[in-house]
Design an enzyme around this catalytic site. Structure first.
Site, PDB file in Angstrom:
ATOM      1  N   GLN A  83      68.804 -54.264  -5.531  1.00  0.00           N
ATOM      2  CA  GLN A  83      68.616 -55.576  -6.149  1.00  0.00           C
ATOM      3  C   GLN A  83      67.312 -55.581  -6.947  1.00  0.00           C
ATOM      4  OE1 GLN A  83      67.193 -59.289  -4.254  1.00  0.00           O
ATOM      5  NE2 GLN A  83      69.287 -60.046  -4.540  1.00  0.00           N
ATOM      6  N   TYR A 128      63.235 -67.267  -8.014  1.00  0.00           N
ATOM      7  CA  TYR A 128      62.469 -66.222  -8.680  1.00  0.00           C
ATOM      8  C   TYR A 128      62.700 -66.285 -10.198  1.00  0.00           C
ATOM      9  CZ  TYR A 128      61.814 -65.010  -3.848  1.00  0.00           C
ATOM     10  OH  TYR A 128      61.502 -65.090  -2.520  1.00  0.00           O
ATOM     11  N   ARG A 157      73.242 -62.199  -8.805  1.00  0.00           N
ATOM     12  CA  ARG A 157      73.262 -63.149  -7.687  1.00  0.00           C
ATOM     13  C   ARG A 157      72.707 -64.498  -8.131  1.00  0.00           C
ATOM     14  NH1 ARG A 157      70.427 -63.714  -1.778  1.00  0.00           N
ATOM     15  NH2 ARG A 157      72.336 -63.505  -0.566  1.00  0.00           N
ATOM     16  N   GLY A 166      73.591 -61.731   6.081  1.00  0.00           N
ATOM     17  CA  GLY A 166      72.202 -61.325   6.141  1.00  0.00           C
ATOM     18  C   GLY A 166      71.742 -61.030   7.553  1.00  0.00           C
TER      19      GLY A 166
END
Length: 357
Positions: A103, A184, A231, A314
């Protein structure tokens, strides 16, 4: 529909060019256990290899440049040493018959000079300081006001993603996932509070999706669309993000990305089921869905009922390196220990027991 929703997990599928033996994948999770220089270690290789039985391993967020680092002890993919470190990881996962994508995550304004090798001011779409604090070597600190990227710097950042994707494939990764979620940099451009630009990267929905599309196009051009995913997390306020128009925004983003033929869209689903249905209808390739905190049967039902092609987990993957075997055999699951999620050594990282142990 299968007799149990869990049965839907075990049919083969593909994410672009990557053939998957089943549909239960590992979500990206920041673990803060790389070296101070952002180099993945033997411990990191062991951690990911332990979890190679997941249909696909999506790694932790990995900075495409020194400027893209937000947190301490996170890995990069922009130096020769970092590439060599990631090669140890990918080789370990492949030796365990797994598939792994790296990622790519530029933290943008969610950063602090004390966490980066250059000690510079964070960058963002606009010079707006995020609320909240960030962990540093000297403890929790307020995040500083970022510097607004110029259009020329935006173009340079797109090329940093391109170069990082090329480096990831050089390191042996099967592909990359662009981190466009969780507040982000890519998500900051999509938002209506972090992005107050008045040029072609701000204002209208069409302008706010531009950076994400340019990054995806550059990465797909460099390594192939079949190795490129992205994502998103519609409606997620994490890291001081606001979106005034999430349905319009993400429908527009999906429409703009669709012609690229990317391998997958990875949706961290919040509460908007209608938006998930909209994205399902618009997206032409694999749709991966992560329902944070949901029971595994609920997640599997997304596949059984056609809302997703692959589901990601996760904390379950973090605490259960052999999660696939445990779910198949209906064995009990280990409980994640939040105290060891971030930083540290093998405790809470590579020492979770397997059924065999």
């Amino acid at each position: 529909m299968p007799d149990s929703p869990l049965d839907a997990l075990w049919t083969p599928t593909a994410v672009g060019d990557i053939a998957l033996p089943h549909r239960l994948a590992m979500a990206p999770m920041t673990r803060n256990r790389s070296t101070p220089d952002g180099v993945p270690s033997e411990l990191n290789a062991e951690y990911y290899a332990q979890r190679a039985s997941h249909a696909l391993v999506v790694t932790e967020g990995t900075q495409p440049s020194a400027e893209g680092q937000g947190y301490p002890l996170t890995p990069g993919i922009h130096t020769e040493a970092q590439i060599a470190g990631w090669r140890k990881v990918t080789e370990a996962v492949h030796a365990a018959d797994g598939r792994i994508v790296i990622q790519l995550m530029h933290a943008g304004r969610i950063a602090h000079p004390g966490n980066t090798p250059h000690g510079g001011q964070p960058v963002a779409p606009s010079a707006i300081r995020p609320s909240g604090t960030i962990f540093t070597a000297s403890g929790l600190q307020s995040m500083p006001r970022p510097r607004e990227l110029t259009e020329a710097e935006i173009a340079d950042t797109v090329q940093e993603f391109r170069a990082a994707a090329r480096a990831a494939v050089e390191a042996g990764a099967d592909g990359v996932e662009i981190h466009g979620a969780s507040g982000y940099l890519v998500h900051q451009f999509l938002s209506t509070n972090a992005n107050r630009r008045t040029d072609r990267y701000g204002g209208s929905v069409e302008n706010r999706v531009r950076f994400a599309v340019e990054v995806a196009a550059a990465v797909a051009d460099e390594i192939g669309a079949g190795r490129t995913g992205i994502r998103i997390s519609p409606g997620n306020p994490y890291n001081d993000i606001a979106e005034d128009d999430p349905r319009e925004l993400y429908a527009a983003l999906a429409r703009a990305l669709a012609p690229l033929g990317l391998a997958c869209l990875h949706v961290v689903q919040a509460e908007d089921e209608e938006l998930l249905d909209i994205l399902r209808g618009l997206w032409p390739t694999t749709l991966m869905v992560n329902r944070v905190g949901a029971e595994l049967a609920v997640r599997a039902a997304d596949i059984a009922e056609g809302r997703a092609d692959v589901v990601t987990v996760g904390a379950l993957a973090l605490a259960n390196p052999d999660l696939v075997e445990r779910v198949r055999s209906r064995a009990p699951l280990n409980t994640p220990d939040p105290a060891t999620f971030y930083g540290g050594d093998e405790a809470g990282y590579t020492d979770y027991p397997t059924l065999a142990s």
